[in-house]
Design a protein around this motif. Structure first.
Motif, PDB file in Angstrom:
ATOM      1  N   VAL A  60       0.829  -1.195   0.000  1.00 39.26           N
ATOM      2  CA  VAL A  60       0.000   0.000   0.000  1.00 39.26           C
ATOM      3  C   VAL A  60       0.869   1.253   0.000  1.00 39.26           C
ATOM      4  O   VAL A  60       2.040   1.214   0.372  1.00 39.26           O
ATOM      5  N   SER A  61       0.279   2.364  -0.416  1.00 38.79           N
ATOM      6  CA  SER A  61       0.891   3.674  -0.246  1.00 38.79           C
ATOM      7  C   SER A  61      -0.083   4.467   0.625  1.00 38.79           C
ATOM      8  O   SER A  61      -1.293   4.249   0.581  1.00 38.79           O
ATOM      9  N   PHE A  62       0.465   5.365   1.433  1.00 43.91           N
ATOM     10  CA  PHE A  62      -0.383   6.085   2.388  1.00 43.91           C
ATOM     11  C   PHE A  62       0.326   7.331   2.894  1.00 43.91           C
ATOM     12  O   PHE A  62       1.528   7.504   2.708  1.00 43.91           O
ATOM     13  N   GLU A  63      -0.449   8.186   3.540  1.00 44.84           N
ATOM     14  CA  GLU A  63       0.075   9.357   4.228  1.00 44.84           C
ATOM     15  C   GLU A  63      -0.091   9.095   5.719  1.00 44.84           C
ATOM     16  O   GLU A  63      -0.881   8.233   6.112  1.00 44.84           O
ATOM     17  N   ASN A  75      -5.555   8.199   3.653  1.00 42.81           N
ATOM     18  CA  ASN A  75      -5.462   8.132   2.190  1.00 42.81           C
ATOM     19  C   ASN A  75      -4.724   6.868   1.749  1.00 42.81           C
ATOM     20  O   ASN A  75      -3.825   6.913   0.905  1.00 42.81           O
ATOM     21  N   VAL A  76      -5.104   5.748   2.330  1.00 46.19           N
ATOM     22  CA  VAL A  76      -4.448   4.467   2.054  1.00 46.19           C
ATOM     23  C   VAL A  76      -4.939   3.923   0.710  1.00 46.19           C
ATOM     24  O   VAL A  76      -6.136   3.815   0.475  1.00 46.19           O
ATOM     25  N   ARG A  77      -3.983   3.603  -0.158  1.00 43.93           N
ATOM     26  CA  ARG A  77      -4.297   3.087  -1.496  1.00 43.93           C
ATOM     27  C   ARG A  77      -3.487   1.836  -1.767  1.00 43.93           C
ATOM     28  O   ARG A  77      -2.335   1.739  -1.363  1.00 43.93           O
ATOM     29  N   GLU A  78      -4.089   0.916  -2.506  1.00 45.28           N
ATOM     30  CA  GLU A  78      -3.358  -0.268  -2.937  1.00 45.28           C
ATOM     31  C   GLU A  78      -2.242   0.185  -3.868  1.00 45.28           C
ATOM     32  O   GLU A  78      -2.440   1.028  -4.730  1.00 45.28           O
TER      33      GLU A  78
END
Length: 90
Positions: A60-63, A75-78
């Motif tokens: 995942v990518s996230f802030e 704002n968690v995204r695959e």
């Protein structure tokens, strides 16, 4: 990193899902930039699906924001893995 309701620009981080319990709606992410796992709540997952969930080991990518209880992923995204294109050298 910023306070949850702050206006600062946030940095994106890459990580992996340590665990996520659908029945509880939360879990933790692991990221090399932080010593401790980062809390994630289902409401902070960005998805087009109605049911928002994560799987153990998922990238995942996230802030990261500061909440009253500590650090929280938002704002968690695959993270999409794009295969490298083959290049033919002649």
């Amino acid at each position: 990193m910023t306070k949850l309701n702050g206006q600062k620009k946030l940095l994106m981080y890459d990580g992996e899902v340590l665990w996520f319990r659908e029945d509880l709606g939360y879990g933790y992410l692991e990221c090399k930039s932080f010593e401790k796992p980062i809390f994630v709540h289902f409401r902070r997952i960005e998805s087009t699906e109605t049911f928002k969930t994560l799987s153990k080991g998922q990238l995942v990518s996230f802030e990261v924001a500061e909440s009253t209880k500590g650090l929280m992923a938002i704002n968690v995204r695959e993270k999409k893995i794009v295969p490298a294109k083959s290049v033919v050298v002649q």
